[in-house]
Structure formats: C-alpha cells, structure tokens
Design an enzyme around this catalytic site. Structure first.
Site, PDB file in Angstrom:
ATOM      1  N   GLY A  12       0.818  -1.202   0.000  1.00 56.97           N
ATOM      2  CA  GLY A  12       0.000   0.000   0.000  1.00 56.97           C
ATOM      3  C   GLY A  12       0.855   1.257   0.000  1.00 56.97           C
ATOM      4  O   GLY A  12       1.964   1.267   0.525  1.00 56.97           O
ATOM      5  N   ASP A 135       0.517   1.171   9.604  1.00 54.97           N
ATOM      6  CA  ASP A 135       0.117   0.314  10.722  1.00 54.97           C
ATOM      7  C   ASP A 135       1.207   0.146  11.776  1.00 54.97           C
ATOM      8  O   ASP A 135       0.932  -0.326  12.873  1.00 54.97           O
ATOM      9  CB  ASP A 135      -0.277  -1.070  10.211  1.00 54.97           C
ATOM     10  CG  ASP A 135      -1.517  -1.049   9.337  1.00 54.97           C
ATOM     11  OD1 ASP A 135      -2.305  -0.094   9.465  1.00 54.97           O
ATOM     12  OD2 ASP A 135      -1.684  -1.970   8.524  1.00 54.97           O
ATOM     13  N   HIS A 179      -5.388  -4.083  10.244  1.00 56.19           N
ATOM     14  CA  HIS A 179      -5.983  -5.419  10.217  1.00 56.19           C
ATOM     15  C   HIS A 179      -5.518  -6.266  11.390  1.00 56.19           C
ATOM     16  O   HIS A 179      -6.310  -6.942  12.037  1.00 56.19           O
ATOM     17  CB  HIS A 179      -5.609  -6.136   8.911  1.00 56.19           C
ATOM     18  CG  HIS A 179      -6.417  -5.701   7.739  1.00 56.19           C
ATOM     19  ND1 HIS A 179      -7.769  -5.924   7.642  1.00 56.19           N
ATOM     20  CD2 HIS A 179      -6.075  -5.031   6.610  1.00 56.19           C
ATOM     21  CE1 HIS A 179      -8.225  -5.424   6.501  1.00 56.19           C
ATOM     22  NE2 HIS A 179      -7.215  -4.876   5.857  1.00 56.19           N
TER      23      HIS A 179
END
Length: 373
Positions: A12, A135, A179
C-alpha cells in the site's frame, strides 16, 4: 565502476515513501557516486523490467509529495498472475537484476515486502528492505514511515467527531486502518480523547463496551466516541478467526493448506462491516443513536508530516551507506534517533503487535478509556 542500485515501492502507498526514495537517492548519488534505477509499479515492474532512471533531477521536489513516484502493487515474487497464470517470477527477476547490472535492490514496503525481499535474498540477490506502513506493524523496528502522518490524520478525525457526538447525544464509531495491529487506533484514540478504543489484540464484548457508555451517561455524558481498528473483533468472532488460522498452520499438504486458507477467507469475509454490526448492537444496548465513520484511504493520503519526512530521509540515507559497505540481506530499522541493520530472517514473517501490557495500553486504562475487555 559506479554501483548501480535498483529501487521499488511495494504494498500500500504510504506517506514518506518519496522522502525515503529521495534520501536514498541523494545520499547514493551525491555522497557515494552511485547510479539509481527505479522500477515502476512494485514487484510487477521489477519482473517485467519496467524501469526509470532516477537522476538527481528526478528526485527534486518529491520530498513533500504523498504516495510514491514509482507506483506500487501487491504482487508476490513466487506467485504472480501473468497472462492468467500463476507463476514463480523469481528466475525472471534474477534475469532483470543481471540485465540492469545491479549491485543491490532496495525494496520499500511493509511486512509482505519483507517476505518478498527475503525470498529474493535467498535466491542470491543483494537486497535491502526499508520499512514503511501506516500500521507500524513491521517487526524489529521502532517506527515505520507513514505511521506519524496517519496518526495525525486519524487524531484530527476523532477531534472533529467529538463535536457532532456531543451535539446530537450519539455514539460515534470511527473505524481506522489496522488489520492485525492496533497501533494507529490506540495512538489516535489516546491523542484524540476517544472514550473507547477497540484493538485487534484485545477482543471485546458488546456488554463491556455498552457498560462503559452507560457509565458515562450516568455521570452526565450523553455521548461517546469509539475508535475501532478494522481488525478489532468481539470475543466470538476473534475465536473463529483464531481457529481458522490454526487450521492453516496445521495443514500438512498443499491441498489441505489451500482448503484451510479458503476457510479462513470465508470466516473473515463473513465478519465484514463488523463496525456497523457493533453500532447496531450498541444502539440496542444503550438506547443511544449510533453512527459510523470509516476513514479508509484518506488516512494514508496527502502530504507527509515532518516526522515521516525526517524518518524516511534518515532510513533512506542510511541504506545508501549500507550499500557502500556491502551490507545486504537486511532491513534498515529505526532505532531511537538512529538506524540499525536487521537480518531479513528476523523480520520476514513476523508482526509487531501491540502487547496487551504496553505502556500505551496502560495509559488508556489510567485515563479511564474503555478497551472493551
């Protein structure tokens, strides 16, 4: 002869990627006299030899730009779909590496990129990985470029939702990316003053979340802001995912592993829109209206903040130094105000999750923030 260095971005997009490319390029070209070859669109561009020369002029003006000037993709080196077929592209990548007379390949990306980097290193290529992700879940590094910018964006969103929640006496749930790891939700939740923070690492119960909301109402606060990581699950859903993951880990044959992975995907797919489900459950449990805001890709878009520009520049410049020293098969990790080389076999396949006793978790508890457990 001048060393030739290939560079690509994978996974990403993330704020700070261009800063890291620039940091690598300016140090490699200006200090060490190297040449840079960029590969467009990640692993796919590497496998198909889709290149661009990264000269000093090409690096000019990209420090503040979001995204990546090279483009990106999420391909796996050993399993890439080409012309409708799944192929192992490692041999083709080795040929591209040799054709471009590369001395090293620098791969900027997250956990999946670390795995790709290790596979290429195991195949004999000189590889260096630079850790990026909003993240902050890459193992063996203090930080990843992209996280700080996303943290600022997520915090501002929570700030803005407070006024609506207070004005309308509602429960406002904001779903943030993450996630597997809850660093972004935890950090933004604390910084933004969320009343409840739900993380993948701490399964919640609706009863506990509702109890926190009702306790706030009993004290005169007829609203609550809930920061929810996209990977957060209630206790029963988390148990179902864990059981499915155990089946994948225990599968002995390729056929059994494929079936187990399909089952895991089915379980996860059945839990989509879990934040909307939680909103409905909280309405029923508390009698307060609930609304959901999903930030999505806005969290990783736009201009990188100063912290990510600094981090990307430091890690990129450090990578040029390691190339000059002949240090390969490593990730350049952030260590305090400096960097450190970490062997790829200590990074690939590992995840930096939020420890349940982490200082940030304890801070949230000390502040009276509900964690749903």
């Amino acid at each position: 002869m001048a060393k030739r260095v290939g560079v690509l971005t994978a996974g990403g997009d993330s704020p700070g990627l261009n800063a890291a490319i620039r940091g690598l390029g300016k140090a490699a070209i200006g200090r060490f006299g190297m040449e840079l070859v960029g590969f467009r669109d990640g692993i796919r561009g590497l496998a198909t030899n889709n290149t661009i020369e990264l000269t000093a002029s090409a690096l000019s003006g990209i420090l503040t730009a979001g995204g990546t000037i090279l483009g990106t993709s999420r391909d796996k080196v050993q399993r890439m779909v080409v012309d409708g077929e799944v192929r192992d592209m490692i041999p083709a990548i080795g040929e591209v590496y040799a054709r471009n007379n590369l001395d090293c390949l620098v791969m900027l990306g997250g956990g999946g990129t670390a795995k790709n980097a290790k596979r290429l290193a195991d195949a004999g290529l000189n590889v260096i990985h630079l850790p990026k992700t909003i993240d902050k879940d890459v193992a063996q590094t203090d930080n990843t470029f992209g996280f700080s910018t996303a943290l600022e964006i997520a915090t501002e969103a929570i700030d803005r939702l407070h006024s609506t929640a207070h004005s309308h006496h509602r429960i406002l749930l904001v779903e943030l990316m993450g996630h597997r790891a809850g660093w972004l939700t935890l950090g933004a939740g604390i910084a933004g003053g969320a009343d409840i923070i739900l993380l993948p690492e701490i399964p919640y119960t609706v009863e506990s979340v509702a109890a926190t909301i009702n306790a706030r109402r009993d004290k005169g606060s007829n609203f609550s802001v809930v920061a929810v990581a996209e990977g957060a699950r209630d206790v029963s859903d988390a148990a179902a995912v864990s059981a499915a993951q155990a089946l994948v880990a225990s599968a002995k044959t390729p056929e059994a592993k494929a079936a187990a992975r399909a089952h895991l995907a089915h379980v996860i797919d059945g839990q989509r829109e879990h934040t909307f489900k939680l909103a409905r459950e909280l309405e029923a449990a508390t009698g307060l209206e609930s609304r959901v805001t999903i930030l999505g890709y806005v969290q990783r878009g736009g201009t990188p903040c100063a912290a990510d520009r600094l981090l990307g520049s430091r890690i990129g410049a450090a990578a040029a130094w390691h190339i000059d020293q002949g240090d390969f098969g490593i990730m350049v990790a952030s260590r305090g105000e400096g960097t450190a080389p970490v062997p790829l076999d200590k990074v690939a396949g590992f995840t930096n999750l939020v420890p349940v006793d982490h200082a940030w978790v304890q801070t949230a508890r000390d502040l009276g923030t509900g964690l749903g457990d």
